[in-house]
Enzyme design. Structure first.
Site, PDB file in Angstrom:
ATOM      1  N   ASN A  22       0.880  -1.175   0.000  1.00  0.00           N
ATOM      2  CA  ASN A  22       0.000   0.000   0.000  1.00  0.00           C
ATOM      3  C   ASN A  22       0.913   1.219   0.000  1.00  0.00           C
ATOM      4  OD1 ASN A  22      -1.764   2.077   0.474  1.00  0.00           O
ATOM      5  ND2 ASN A  22      -2.356   1.417   2.537  1.00  0.00           N
ATOM      6  N   TRP A  23       1.014   1.840  -1.150  1.00  0.00           N
ATOM      7  CA  TRP A  23       1.930   2.988  -1.270  1.00  0.00           C
ATOM      8  C   TRP A  23       1.401   4.248  -0.572  1.00  0.00           C
ATOM      9  CZ3 TRP A  23       3.799   2.882  -7.113  1.00  0.00           C
ATOM     10  CH2 TRP A  23       4.787   1.895  -7.236  1.00  0.00           C
ATOM     11  N   LYS A  24       0.109   4.236  -0.228  1.00  0.00           N
ATOM     12  CA  LYS A  24      -0.503   5.436   0.381  1.00  0.00           C
ATOM     13  C   LYS A  24      -0.251   6.634  -0.528  1.00  0.00           C
ATOM     14  CE  LYS A  24      -0.066   3.140   4.778  1.00  0.00           C
ATOM     15  NZ  LYS A  24       0.096   3.202   6.225  1.00  0.00           N
ATOM     16  N   HIS A  33      -9.494   1.350   4.927  1.00  0.00           N
ATOM     17  CA  HIS A  33      -8.219   1.517   5.630  1.00  0.00           C
ATOM     18  C   HIS A  33      -8.421   2.473   6.813  1.00  0.00           C
ATOM     19  CE1 HIS A  33      -4.075   2.517   6.519  1.00  0.00           C
ATOM     20  NE2 HIS A  33      -3.731   1.438   5.853  1.00  0.00           N
ATOM     21  N   GLU A  49      -6.669   4.779   7.927  1.00  0.00           N
ATOM     22  CA  GLU A  49      -6.370   6.191   7.640  1.00  0.00           C
ATOM     23  C   GLU A  49      -7.562   6.859   6.965  1.00  0.00           C
ATOM     24  OE1 GLU A  49      -2.682   5.495   5.584  1.00  0.00           O
ATOM     25  OE2 GLU A  49      -1.768   4.869   7.472  1.00  0.00           O
ATOM     26  N   GLU A 105      -5.398  -4.943  10.392  1.00  0.00           N
ATOM     27  CA  GLU A 105      -4.361  -3.936  10.619  1.00  0.00           C
ATOM     28  C   GLU A 105      -4.619  -3.202  11.928  1.00  0.00           C
ATOM     29  OE1 GLU A 105      -2.395  -2.725   6.592  1.00  0.00           O
ATOM     30  OE2 GLU A 105      -3.960  -1.311   7.104  1.00  0.00           O
ATOM     31  N   GLY A 133       2.728   2.102  10.756  1.00  0.00           N
ATOM     32  CA  GLY A 133       3.691   3.191  10.620  1.00  0.00           C
ATOM     33  C   GLY A 133       4.429   3.529  11.900  1.00  0.00           C
ATOM     34  N   SER A 175       3.534  -2.260  10.170  1.00  0.00           N
ATOM     35  CA  SER A 175       4.981  -2.329  10.368  1.00  0.00           C
ATOM     36  C   SER A 175       5.594  -3.663   9.935  1.00  0.00           C
ATOM     37  CB  SER A 175       5.360  -2.010  11.815  1.00  0.00           C
ATOM     38  OG  SER A 175       5.002  -0.676  12.122  1.00  0.00           O
ATOM     39  N   GLY A 180       5.252   1.166   4.485  1.00  0.00           N
ATOM     40  CA  GLY A 180       6.622   1.647   4.339  1.00  0.00           C
ATOM     41  C   GLY A 180       7.565   0.694   3.601  1.00  0.00           C
TER      42      GLY A 180
HETATM   43  P1  13P Z   1       3.213   0.277   7.536  1.00  0.00           P
HETATM   44  O1  13P Z   1       3.638  -1.043   6.933  1.00  0.00           O
HETATM   45  O2  13P Z   1       3.979   1.435   7.028  1.00  0.00           O
HETATM   46  O3  13P Z   1       3.099   0.189   9.010  1.00  0.00           O
HETATM   47  O4  13P Z   1       1.693   0.519   6.991  1.00  0.00           O
HETATM   48  C1  13P Z   1       0.779  -0.491   7.136  1.00  0.00           C
HETATM   49  C2  13P Z   1      -0.445  -0.134   6.384  1.00  0.00           C
HETATM   50  O5  13P Z   1      -1.184   0.755   6.764  1.00  0.00           O
HETATM   51  C3  13P Z   1      -0.723  -0.869   5.147  1.00  0.00           C
HETATM   52  O6  13P Z   1      -2.013  -0.609   4.673  1.00  0.00           O
END
Ligand code: 13P
Length: 250
Positions: free
Chosen positions: A9-11, A94, A96, A166, A172, A212, A234
């Site tokens: 997931n590149w966000k 998600h 976020e 998640e 993150g 993470s 990440g």
């Molecule tokens: P990280 O791997 O950066 O913690 O992010 C996880 C995430 O939100 C994947 O959708």
């Protein structure tokens, strides 16, 4: 046997040039599509470019979609528009998007239905906050999120749905959930699917862990019986590390 999945997931990261550089760097270096579903979920503006240039062993997904077919929703993207780019997957719910963009259990449910109706495969996210975990509310949160997300979804559609557990406190933060903790939650989600549908459906559905995940933690997580893959933020941004994650996932 459930085929493992490694989804990046590149966000909101990468310019067009950076995204294309990544795609060329991973092409021919990923496990075969029969061994693993390797997926990159990228910002909408770059999806068509990635679909056109990716290798056979990579699949492309979006990170959100609107539930309406079309209309006066300035700035939004419809399921049909996504399908027309050639993407296969879409991340829905998600944390976020729930935290910053008013995503609710209800809109997640509407989006899953709209995605399925347009041949998109949803990656449905769920997971508790730190406060909820510390007050032993993890199962209640998962009950609510999963029951609502799957309301009105037919059993025949489950083969096209992936669930991602998640925990918000692990996203993150570098604070990966222990493999046992992640497996327990994924197992609990599986038991909810068994109750909603059937034991066989629960055996078949793929459940990912996200939060993470790194090249260091991935093998132990993947060794857990209820974890079928990762949804990785990440560590999916660098081509070398994504390639390593994919190989360690099989
Ligand atoms: P990280 O791997 O950066 O913690 O992010 C996880 C995430 O939100 C994947 O959708």
């Amino acid at each position: 046997m459930r085929k493992p999945v490694m989804a990046g997931n590149w966000k909101m990261n990468k310019t067009r040039d950076e995204a294309l550089e990544f795609i060329y760097a991973v092409s021919d270096k990923l496990p075969s599509a029969s061994q693993l579903d390797s997926i990159i979920c990228a910002p909408a503006i770059i999806l068509r470019d990635l679909v056109k240039r990716k290798g056979d062993n990579l699949k492309i997904g979006a990170q959100n979609v609107h539930f309406a077919e079309s209309g006066a929703y300035t700035g939004e993207i419809s399921p049909m528009m996504l399908t027309s780019t050639g993407v296969e997957y879409v991340i829905l719910g998600h944390s976020e998007r729930r935290a910053y963009f008013n995503e609710t259990d209800e809109t997640v449910n509407l989006k899953i239905k709209a995605a399925l109706a347009n041949n998109l495969k949803p990656i449905v996210c769920c997971g508790e906050s730190l406060e909820e975990r510390e007050s032993n509310a993890t199962h209640d949160v998962l009950d609510r999120q999963i029951n609502k997300a799957f309301e009105g979804i037919e059993g025949k559609d489950l083969e096209n749905i992936i669930i991602a557990y998640e925990p918000i406190w692990a996203i993150g933060t570098g604070k990966v959930a222990s493999a046992e903790m992640a497996d327990e939650a994924c197992g609990y989600i599986r038991s909810l699917i068994a109750k909603l549908y059937c034991p066989h459906c629960a055996e078949e559905i793929r459940i990912l862990y996200g939060g993470s995940v790194s090249t260091k933690s991935v093998s132990e997580l993947m060794a857990q019986p209820n974890i079928d893959g990762g949804l990785v933020g990440g560590a999916s941004l660098k081509s070398d590390s994504f390639i390593e994650l994919c190989h360690k996932a099989i």
